[in-house]
Enzyme design. Sequence first.
Site, PDB file in Angstrom:
ATOM      1  N   GLY A 179       0.839  -1.204   0.000  1.00  0.00           N
ATOM      2  CA  GLY A 179       0.000   0.000   0.000  1.00  0.00           C
ATOM      3  C   GLY A 179       0.867   1.246   0.000  1.00  0.00           C
ATOM      4  N   ARG A 218       1.095  -5.076  -5.712  1.00  0.00           N
ATOM      5  CA  ARG A 218       1.211  -6.295  -4.910  1.00  0.00           C
ATOM      6  C   ARG A 218       1.536  -7.407  -5.896  1.00  0.00           C
ATOM      7  NH1 ARG A 218      -2.616  -3.415  -1.597  1.00  0.00           N
ATOM      8  NH2 ARG A 218      -1.621  -3.153   0.441  1.00  0.00           N
ATOM      9  N   ASP A 272       5.145  -4.576   6.331  1.00  0.00           N
ATOM     10  CA  ASP A 272       5.764  -5.836   6.772  1.00  0.00           C
ATOM     11  C   ASP A 272       5.822  -6.890   5.663  1.00  0.00           C
ATOM     12  OD1 ASP A 272       3.049  -6.166   6.889  1.00  0.00           O
ATOM     13  OD2 ASP A 272       3.033  -7.218   8.810  1.00  0.00           O
ATOM     14  N   THR A 282       4.035   3.159   5.299  1.00  0.00           N
ATOM     15  CA  THR A 282       2.679   2.676   5.548  1.00  0.00           C
ATOM     16  C   THR A 282       1.964   3.656   6.467  1.00  0.00           C
ATOM     17  OG1 THR A 282       1.377   0.931   6.619  1.00  0.00           O
ATOM     18  CG2 THR A 282       3.640   1.089   7.328  1.00  0.00           C
ATOM     19  N   ASP A 320       1.691   0.362  11.555  1.00  0.00           N
ATOM     20  CA  ASP A 320       1.479  -0.991  12.083  1.00  0.00           C
ATOM     21  C   ASP A 320       2.737  -1.864  12.039  1.00  0.00           C
ATOM     22  OD1 ASP A 320       1.541  -1.164   9.355  1.00  0.00           O
ATOM     23  OD2 ASP A 320      -0.139  -2.559   9.183  1.00  0.00           O
ATOM     24  N   ARG A 339      -6.096  -1.350   9.182  1.00  0.00           N
ATOM     25  CA  ARG A 339      -6.625  -2.716   9.180  1.00  0.00           C
ATOM     26  C   ARG A 339      -6.123  -3.509  10.388  1.00  0.00           C
ATOM     27  NH1 ARG A 339      -4.830  -5.751   4.250  1.00  0.00           N
ATOM     28  NH2 ARG A 339      -3.810  -3.788   3.887  1.00  0.00           N
TER      29      ARG A 339
HETATM   30  P1  ADP Z   1       2.864  -4.224   2.819  1.00  0.00           P
HETATM   31  O1  ADP Z   1       4.287  -4.225   2.425  1.00  0.00           O
HETATM   32  O2  ADP Z   1       2.278  -2.841   2.787  1.00  0.00           O
HETATM   33  O3  ADP Z   1       2.625  -4.968   4.113  1.00  0.00           O
HETATM   34  P2  ADP Z   1       1.797  -6.505   1.341  1.00  0.00           P
HETATM   35  O4  ADP Z   1       1.563  -7.344   2.552  1.00  0.00           O
HETATM   36  O5  ADP Z   1       0.746  -6.489   0.291  1.00  0.00           O
HETATM   37  O6  ADP Z   1       2.017  -4.972   1.688  1.00  0.00           O
HETATM   38  O7  ADP Z   1       3.181  -6.987   0.693  1.00  0.00           O
HETATM   39  C1  ADP Z   1       3.722  -6.314  -0.421  1.00  0.00           C
HETATM   40  C2  ADP Z   1       4.406  -7.317  -1.312  1.00  0.00           C
HETATM   41  O8  ADP Z   1       5.516  -7.894  -0.617  1.00  0.00           O
HETATM   42  C3  ADP Z   1       3.563  -8.493  -1.759  1.00  0.00           C
HETATM   43  O9  ADP Z   1       2.724  -8.191  -2.831  1.00  0.00           O
HETATM   44  C4  ADP Z   1       4.647  -9.478  -2.164  1.00  0.00           C
HETATM   45  O10 ADP Z   1       5.179  -9.155  -3.433  1.00  0.00           O
HETATM   46  C5  ADP Z   1       5.725  -9.218  -1.101  1.00  0.00           C
HETATM   47  N1  ADP Z   1       5.572 -10.187  -0.007  1.00  0.00           N
HETATM   48  C6  ADP Z   1       4.648 -10.188   0.973  1.00  0.00           C
HETATM   49  N2  ADP Z   1       4.779 -11.263   1.778  1.00  0.00           N
HETATM   50  C7  ADP Z   1       5.818 -11.978   1.283  1.00  0.00           C
HETATM   51  C8  ADP Z   1       6.465 -13.209   1.649  1.00  0.00           C
HETATM   52  N3  ADP Z   1       6.052 -13.912   2.694  1.00  0.00           N
HETATM   53  N4  ADP Z   1       7.502 -13.614   0.887  1.00  0.00           N
HETATM   54  C9  ADP Z   1       7.924 -12.900  -0.163  1.00  0.00           C
HETATM   55  N5  ADP Z   1       7.350 -11.740  -0.568  1.00  0.00           N
HETATM   56  C10 ADP Z   1       6.328 -11.295   0.132  1.00  0.00           C
END
Ligand code: ADP
Length: 355
Positions: free
Chosen positions: A15, A76, A107, A129, A133, A175
Amino acid sequence: MEKKFKKIGVLTSGGDAPGMNAVIKSVTCAAIEKGVEVIGILGGYSGLINDRTRKLTALDVTDIISKGGTMLYSDRCDEFKTEQGMQKAIATCKRHNIDGIIAIGGDGTFRGATDLSIRGIPCIGVSGTIDNDITATDTTVGFDTAMNTVLSLGDALRDTSESHARCCVIEVMGRNAGYIALETGIALNAIGVVLQEMPFDKERMFAKMKKMRELGQRSFVVIVAEGMGAPYAEALTKEIEEKTGIESRFIRPAHIVRGGIPTLADRSFASKCGYKAVEALLEGKSDLVICSRHDEIVTTDIRWALIVDRMYKGKLKDGDLDKFTPEQIEEMKALCKERHDYFVKNYEIVNSIGC
Ligand code: ADP
């Protein structure tokens, strides 16, 4: 500075948040200043997999510090979670001689960064973010701007609520965390703040609203954190009308809060984080996230940061703590307590003074 760093990559993922551009600017200028070339990766990890990149010069980033969103776009990308996707990303780094990456996001982004680090591409994470969080850091890039955007919207809603003697129930983003709700609740003089971290005494709020209305108060503001889930806030709006007789409106600003001009606090924090990330990467460090702790910018092990996050959210899995020393685990527990105490203390304040 280690000789091997000639070129680094920077990306924004997950995000978006106001201030991501300020991180990109700081990373680019700090690296160029140290004689290192910068490659912008477009659209987060999907850009890395699909080889969508552009070279960044100081001129390219000269006027982005004041702009919301991210000039590198965000996305994403589930493919990045697979070994095949990971290998494609590594191939892109090799093709462009990218020696290390600074990944800006939440995260999920840090989880991706640590996976890449393990496979030999040094990575440093910077928070981006609005929800604040990430347990390991006191604040995140975008949080301050998001709170100020809610503040402006809330003030405007208070004006019209005062004219029409209404209550407005505002659902704010968050969230997984109620930080935006709690802080804006205090700043908007909310009579009620509902968030996941604390039990909410609905009947007490209804009674207080009725009492204040009897005394002549016309407008009321109630803040609900997104984490309560839909249609919690809509249902609460109806219930306020039923239980207090006060006309109420539900408002969900949603993505408006993600955009906008970053505040001074976000630009400053983002710039310092970007600089620190370049410094750490060029010193040969990897698998770190840049955090703010008690007004200092520090580096924290990404894996420690991810696990303390799970500990705080009560989501620890079997074996999660195996790789950490007793001292590290104690540090995690102390930080979780600090975060919890923050909510207890400030929730007490908002409940005492909100009217
Ligand atoms: P944020 O970084 O804001 O928490 P997301 O949870 O959507 O957002 O994660 C962003 C991107 O990071 C995901 O679309 C994916 O490409 C990568 N990602 C998330 N979790 C993992 C994971 N367990 N292993 C590898 N890449 C990941």
